[in-house]
Scaffold this active site. Structure first.
Site, PDB file in Angstrom:
ATOM      1  N   ASP A  36      -5.303  -3.471   4.980  1.00 59.53           N
ATOM      2  CA  ASP A  36      -4.373  -4.412   4.451  1.00 59.53           C
ATOM      3  C   ASP A  36      -4.823  -5.799   4.894  1.00 59.53           C
ATOM      4  O   ASP A  36      -4.948  -6.405   5.888  1.00 59.53           O
ATOM      5  CB  ASP A  36      -3.179  -4.171   5.574  1.00 59.53           C
TER       6      ASP A  36
ATOM      7  N   HIS B 238       3.884   0.111   2.075  1.00 53.63           N
ATOM      8  CA  HIS B 238       2.277  -0.122   1.238  1.00 53.63           C
ATOM      9  C   HIS B 238       2.034   1.178   0.609  1.00 53.63           C
ATOM     10  O   HIS B 238       2.368   2.355   1.120  1.00 53.63           O
ATOM     11  CB  HIS B 238       1.114  -0.572   2.344  1.00 53.63           C
TER      12      HIS B 238
ATOM     13  N   TYR C 266      -6.915  -5.271   9.279  1.00 54.05           N
ATOM     14  CA  TYR C 266      -5.544  -5.326   9.212  1.00 54.05           C
ATOM     15  C   TYR C 266      -5.599  -7.116   9.605  1.00 54.05           C
ATOM     16  O   TYR C 266      -5.487  -7.504  10.558  1.00 54.05           O
ATOM     17  CB  TYR C 266      -4.528  -5.069  10.280  1.00 54.05           C
TER      18      TYR C 266
END
Length: 158
Positions: free
Chosen positions: A60, A147, A30
């Protein structure tokens, strides 16, 4: 499981283990949305020192790799995060799995309501030498989040 490491700020979790006696390194990322390019340099160092066997690194990344193909934003200049992530990919000899399979396609994993921009900021990276293991990689739907899920299927080991 052979080894586990976590970033003190919760930006990545790395697990190394064996599947059918073959070593696999999994790293979930992340990346900070505020855009500290030093994060990618530190992550590159961690990937190089930690990974062994087949590497699957996903999550991500909070930036696009290609501003022409991976976003609907009209801002076409590469920011420092994108430059740093592309450098990490080059230095570690990784490949963006979805883009390798869909070289011309435009699809996105995130929609920013505030900016009204679609972007592909969630993806899997693997060792370029292991890309022959990939069966498919697809972008799913965003039903519980802003997402979309990313699905990766790879061949079993020898």
């Amino acid at each position: 499981i052979l080894e586990e490491v976590c970033d003190k700020d919760g930006r990545y979790v790395a697990v190394k283990g064996r599947i059918n006696n073959n070593v696999v390194s999994l790293i979930n990322v992340y990346a900070p949305p505020e855009g500290n390019p030093k994060f990618y340099q530190k992550l590159s160092e961690k990937i190089i020192s930690f990974s062994e066997g087949t590497l699957i690194c996903g999550g991500d990344w909070n930036c696009v790799l290609n501003h022409t193909k991976d976003t609907t934003s009209l801002k076409r200049r590469k920011n420092n995060k994108s430059k740093a992530l592309n450098l990490l990919i080059k230095e570690v000899d990784l490949c963006d799995v979805w883009r390798e399979l869909h070289p011309l396609e435009k699809d996105y994993t995130h929609f920013s309501v505030a900016h009204k921009v679609h972007s592909r900021i969630d993806f899997f990276l693997i060792n370029r030498s292991d890309k022959h293991r990939v069966i498919e990689c697809n972008i799913g739907i965003a039903d519980l989040s802003d997402h979309s899920a990313i699905h990766l299927t790879i061949h079993k080991y020898y």
